[in-house]
Design a protein around this motif. Structure first.
Motif, PDB file in Angstrom:
ATOM      1  N   ASP A  87       0.837  -1.203   0.000  1.00 23.43           N
ATOM      2  CA  ASP A  87       0.000   0.000   0.000  1.00 23.43           C
ATOM      3  C   ASP A  87       0.873   1.255   0.000  1.00 23.43           C
ATOM      4  OD1 ASP A  87      -2.289  -1.491  -0.014  1.00 23.43           O
ATOM      5  OD2 ASP A  87      -2.697  -1.276   2.128  1.00 23.43           O
ATOM      6  N   ALA A  88       1.949   1.219   0.784  1.00 23.53           N
ATOM      7  CA  ALA A  88       2.847   2.372   0.839  1.00 23.53           C
ATOM      8  C   ALA A  88       3.491   2.617  -0.520  1.00 23.53           C
ATOM      9  CB  ALA A  88       3.913   2.155   1.909  1.00 23.53           C
ATOM     10  N   ASP A  89       3.954   1.549  -1.163  1.00 23.46           N
ATOM     11  CA  ASP A  89       4.577   1.694  -2.482  1.00 23.46           C
ATOM     12  C   ASP A  89       3.567   2.206  -3.506  1.00 23.46           C
ATOM     13  OD1 ASP A  89       6.978   0.821  -1.484  1.00 23.46           O
ATOM     14  OD2 ASP A  89       6.800  -1.221  -2.258  1.00 23.46           O
ATOM     15  N   ARG A  90       2.362   1.693  -3.416  1.00 20.69           N
ATOM     16  CA  ARG A  90       1.307   2.112  -4.351  1.00 20.69           C
ATOM     17  C   ARG A  90       0.989   3.597  -4.187  1.00 20.69           C
ATOM     18  NH1 ARG A  90      -4.391  -1.046  -4.013  1.00 20.69           N
ATOM     19  NH2 ARG A  90      -5.724   0.407  -5.186  1.00 20.69           N
ATOM     20  N   LEU A  91       0.925   4.038  -2.947  1.00 19.76           N
ATOM     21  CA  LEU A  91       0.638   5.446  -2.690  1.00 19.76           C
ATOM     22  C   LEU A  91       1.818   6.325  -3.103  1.00 19.76           C
ATOM     23  CD1 LEU A  91      -1.233   7.591  -1.640  1.00 19.76           C
ATOM     24  CD2 LEU A  91      -0.540   7.020   0.700  1.00 19.76           C
ATOM     25  N   THR A 150       3.964   5.750  -5.442  1.00 16.43           N
ATOM     26  CA  THR A 150       4.011   5.807  -6.902  1.00 16.43           C
ATOM     27  C   THR A 150       3.138   6.934  -7.442  1.00 16.43           C
ATOM     28  OG1 THR A 150       4.469   3.436  -7.074  1.00 16.43           O
ATOM     29  CG2 THR A 150       3.549   4.516  -9.025  1.00 16.43           C
ATOM     30  N   GLN A 151       1.992   7.123  -6.825  1.00 15.52           N
ATOM     31  CA  GLN A 151       1.093   8.188  -7.258  1.00 15.52           C
ATOM     32  C   GLN A 151       1.501   9.549  -6.698  1.00 15.52           C
ATOM     33  OE1 GLN A 151      -1.230   7.764  -9.525  1.00 15.52           O
ATOM     34  NE2 GLN A 151      -0.770   5.568  -9.626  1.00 15.52           N
ATOM     35  N   LEU A 152       2.158   9.536  -5.552  1.00  7.02           N
ATOM     36  CA  LEU A 152       2.518  10.790  -4.892  1.00  7.02           C
ATOM     37  C   LEU A 152       3.730  11.469  -5.520  1.00  7.02           C
ATOM     38  CD1 LEU A 152       2.226  12.776  -2.469  1.00  7.02           C
ATOM     39  CD2 LEU A 152       3.670  11.189  -1.159  1.00  7.02           C
ATOM     40  N   LEU A 153       4.750  10.694  -5.855  1.00  5.56           N
ATOM     41  CA  LEU A 153       6.030  11.275  -6.262  1.00  5.56           C
ATOM     42  C   LEU A 153       5.941  12.244  -7.442  1.00  5.56           C
ATOM     43  CD1 LEU A 153       8.432   8.240  -5.720  1.00  5.56           C
ATOM     44  CD2 LEU A 153       8.432  10.423  -4.491  1.00  5.56           C
ATOM     45  N   PRO A 154       5.161  11.962  -8.479  1.00  2.58           N
ATOM     46  CA  PRO A 154       5.113  12.924  -9.594  1.00  2.58           C
ATOM     47  C   PRO A 154       4.574  14.297  -9.205  1.00  2.58           C
ATOM     48  CG  PRO A 154       4.281  10.784 -10.283  1.00  2.58           C
ATOM     49  CD  PRO A 154       4.404  10.736  -8.790  1.00  2.58           C
ATOM     50  N   GLU A 212      -0.279  17.191   3.032  1.00  2.00           N
ATOM     51  CA  GLU A 212      -1.464  16.357   3.237  1.00  2.00           C
ATOM     52  C   GLU A 212      -2.385  16.422   2.025  1.00  2.00           C
ATOM     53  OE1 GLU A 212      -3.330  17.351   6.910  1.00  2.00           O
ATOM     54  OE2 GLU A 212      -1.668  16.599   8.141  1.00  2.00           O
ATOM     55  N   ALA A 213      -2.461  17.587   1.395  1.00  2.00           N
ATOM     56  CA  ALA A 213      -3.300  17.713   0.200  1.00  2.00           C
ATOM     57  C   ALA A 213      -2.789  16.811  -0.915  1.00  2.00           C
ATOM     58  CB  ALA A 213      -3.328  19.170  -0.264  1.00  2.00           C
ATOM     59  N   ALA A 214      -1.466  16.774  -1.083  1.00  2.00           N
ATOM     60  CA  ALA A 214      -0.883  15.908  -2.109  1.00  2.00           C
ATOM     61  C   ALA A 214      -1.129  14.441  -1.779  1.00  2.00           C
ATOM     62  CB  ALA A 214       0.611  16.184  -2.234  1.00  2.00           C
ATOM     63  N   LEU A 215      -1.068  14.101  -0.499  1.00  2.28           N
ATOM     64  CA  LEU A 215      -1.326  12.725  -0.081  1.00  2.28           C
ATOM     65  C   LEU A 215      -2.779  12.331  -0.355  1.00  2.28           C
ATOM     66  CD1 LEU A 215       0.690  12.662   3.253  1.00  2.28           C
ATOM     67  CD2 LEU A 215       1.031  11.099   1.331  1.00  2.28           C
ATOM     68  N   ALA A 216      -3.701  13.251  -0.127  1.00  5.20           N
ATOM     69  CA  ALA A 216      -5.114  12.962  -0.389  1.00  5.20           C
ATOM     70  C   ALA A 216      -5.354  12.734  -1.878  1.00  5.20           C
ATOM     71  CB  ALA A 216      -5.980  14.109   0.127  1.00  5.20           C
ATOM     72  N   THR A 217      -4.740  13.572  -2.705  1.00  4.31           N
ATOM     73  CA  THR A 217      -4.879  13.413  -4.154  1.00  4.31           C
ATOM     74  C   THR A 217      -4.274  12.093  -4.614  1.00  4.31           C
ATOM     75  OG1 THR A 217      -4.807  15.814  -4.481  1.00  4.31           O
ATOM     76  CG2 THR A 217      -4.308  14.430  -6.389  1.00  4.31           C
ATOM     77  N   ALA A 218      -3.107  11.764  -4.067  1.00  2.00           N
ATOM     78  CA  ALA A 218      -2.450  10.509  -4.430  1.00  2.00           C
ATOM     79  C   ALA A 218      -3.263   9.303  -3.976  1.00  2.00           C
ATOM     80  CB  ALA A 218      -1.052  10.463  -3.820  1.00  2.00           C
ATOM     81  N   SER A 219      -3.931   9.430  -2.836  1.00  2.00           N
ATOM     82  CA  SER A 219      -4.777   8.333  -2.348  1.00  2.00           C
ATOM     83  C   SER A 219      -5.875   8.013  -3.348  1.00  2.00           C
ATOM     84  CB  SER A 219      -5.395   8.700  -0.990  1.00  2.00           C
ATOM     85  OG  SER A 219      -4.421   8.725   0.026  1.00  2.00           O
ATOM     86  N   LEU A 240       9.857   9.066   4.965  1.00  2.00           N
ATOM     87  CA  LEU A 240      10.619   7.923   5.472  1.00  2.00           C
ATOM     88  C   LEU A 240      10.396   6.688   4.602  1.00  2.00           C
ATOM     89  CD1 LEU A 240       9.993   8.424   9.295  1.00  2.00           C
ATOM     90  CD2 LEU A 240      12.083   8.955   8.014  1.00  2.00           C
ATOM     91  N   ALA A 241       9.178   6.512   4.120  1.00  2.00           N
ATOM     92  CA  ALA A 241       8.902   5.398   3.205  1.00  2.00           C
ATOM     93  C   ALA A 241       9.652   5.587   1.888  1.00  2.00           C
ATOM     94  CB  ALA A 241       7.401   5.290   2.949  1.00  2.00           C
ATOM     95  N   PHE A 242       9.766   6.825   1.453  1.00  5.36           N
ATOM     96  CA  PHE A 242      10.521   7.155   0.239  1.00  5.36           C
ATOM     97  C   PHE A 242      11.992   6.779   0.423  1.00  5.36           C
ATOM     98  CE2 PHE A 242      12.354  10.901  -2.340  1.00  5.36           C
ATOM     99  CZ  PHE A 242      12.354  10.181  -3.520  1.00  5.36           C
ATOM    100  N   SER A 243      12.541   7.070   1.591  1.00  3.97           N
ATOM    101  CA  SER A 243      13.926   6.704   1.877  1.00  3.97           C
ATOM    102  C   SER A 243      14.103   5.190   1.867  1.00  3.97           C
ATOM    103  CB  SER A 243      14.347   7.277   3.239  1.00  3.97           C
ATOM    104  OG  SER A 243      15.672   6.894   3.565  1.00  3.97           O
ATOM    105  N   ASP A 244      13.161   4.483   2.474  1.00  2.89           N
ATOM    106  CA  ASP A 244      13.240   3.019   2.485  1.00  2.89           C
ATOM    107  C   ASP A 244      13.107   2.457   1.069  1.00  2.89           C
ATOM    108  OD1 ASP A 244      13.559   3.014   5.225  1.00  2.89           O
ATOM    109  OD2 ASP A 244      11.434   2.642   5.645  1.00  2.89           O
ATOM    110  N   TRP A 245      12.269   3.095   0.260  1.00  6.79           N
ATOM    111  CA  TRP A 245      12.132   2.671  -1.136  1.00  6.79           C
ATOM    112  C   TRP A 245      13.469   2.814  -1.869  1.00  6.79           C
ATOM    113  CZ3 TRP A 245      13.132   5.653  -5.435  1.00  6.79           C
ATOM    114  CH2 TRP A 245      12.790   5.090  -6.672  1.00  6.79           C
ATOM    115  N   ALA A 246      14.162   3.919  -1.631  1.00  6.16           N
ATOM    116  CA  ALA A 246      15.460   4.137  -2.273  1.00  6.16           C
ATOM    117  C   ALA A 246      16.477   3.099  -1.809  1.00  6.16           C
ATOM    118  CB  ALA A 246      15.962   5.548  -1.972  1.00  6.16           C
ATOM    119  N   ASP A 247      16.430   2.750  -0.525  1.00  7.81           N
ATOM    120  CA  ASP A 247      17.336   1.712  -0.011  1.00  7.81           C
ATOM    121  C   ASP A 247      17.078   0.380  -0.709  1.00  7.81           C
ATOM    122  OD1 ASP A 247      18.378   3.571   1.741  1.00  7.81           O
ATOM    123  OD2 ASP A 247      17.269   2.829   3.484  1.00  7.81           O
TER     124      ASP A 247
END
Length: 207
Positions: A5-9, A11-15, A24-31, A54-61
């Motif tokens: 779920d974190a990766d899915r969110l 993916t939509q958030l980063l662009p 939070e607004a960007a997170l709501a749109t990405a959701s 922090l999830a983004f950092s873990d994704w990069a790792d």
């Protein structure tokens, strides 16, 4: 929160982060874009933008580790394995450089320092483990502490680097690694010297 779920969110958030920031607004749109309900981000990232960063950092790792697995590290010097790890992580982040830049602002907020430090630790620990480090004594912490400085400094340089293919960043990385290797050798020499001091002096060294 599941990793999927974190990766899915993410993916939509980063662009949208370069335009809307880690908000939070960007997170709501990405959701919504990820097929969740608008408030799903609150369950996936309870602390909002901080948890997303922090999830983004873990994704990069994880991306860095996947890249390292495609190389035959046994044929490389440990130093070169470490350099490859740092570079592989930044290359994975290259399409999201502005998101990385904006993430530093989130991690610089009051109260975020412990999480930022733990994120850096996870990164350097992953690099050292991938490089084959099996130390358990004081070297374990020394290596990670020195590499943390390299990762932070190189990332800061990389964010400002406009050279073709970030060539200047890779030269900067090589110089920083050479410097910390010299420091590491000196620290090891000092420890060895301390181990041979008379007992009273060894006790003083630990106080």
């Amino acid at each position: 929160m599941s990793d999927q779920d974190a990766d899915r969110l993410l993916t939509q958030l980063l662009p949208s982060v370069p335009f809307d920031g880690w908000t939070e607004a960007a997170l709501a749109t990405a959701s919504r874009a990820a097929g969740f309900d608008e408030q799903a981000w609150r369950r996936i990232f309870p602390r909002g933008p901080l948890d997303a960063v922090l999830a983004f950092s873990d994704w990069a790792d994880a991306a860095m580790q996947a890249t390292l697995q495609t190389h035959d590290l046994t044929k490389m010097r440990v130093r070169d394995r470490v350099a490859l790890g740092v570079r592989a992580r930044l290359e994975a982040l290259a399409p999201h450089q502005e998101a990385v830049r904006r993430s530093t602002r989130v991690l610089a907020q009051p109260g975020a320092a412990p999480d930022a430090a733990r994120a850096v630790y996870r990164t350097v620990d992953a690099i050292w483990r991938a490089a084959g480090d099996t130390s358990t004594d004081y070297n374990f912490y020394t290596k990670r502490g020195l590499l943390a400085g390299v990762v932070v400094a190189t990332t800061a340089y990389w964010l400002r680097d406009r050279s073709p293919d970030h060539a200047a960043s890779w030269r900067f990385l090589e110089r920083r690694l050479d410097e910390v290797l010299r420091v590491g050798k000196r620290l090891a020499q000092l420890k060895n010297l301390g181990d041979h001091l008379p007992l009273p002096f060894r006790r003083m060294r630990r106080t």
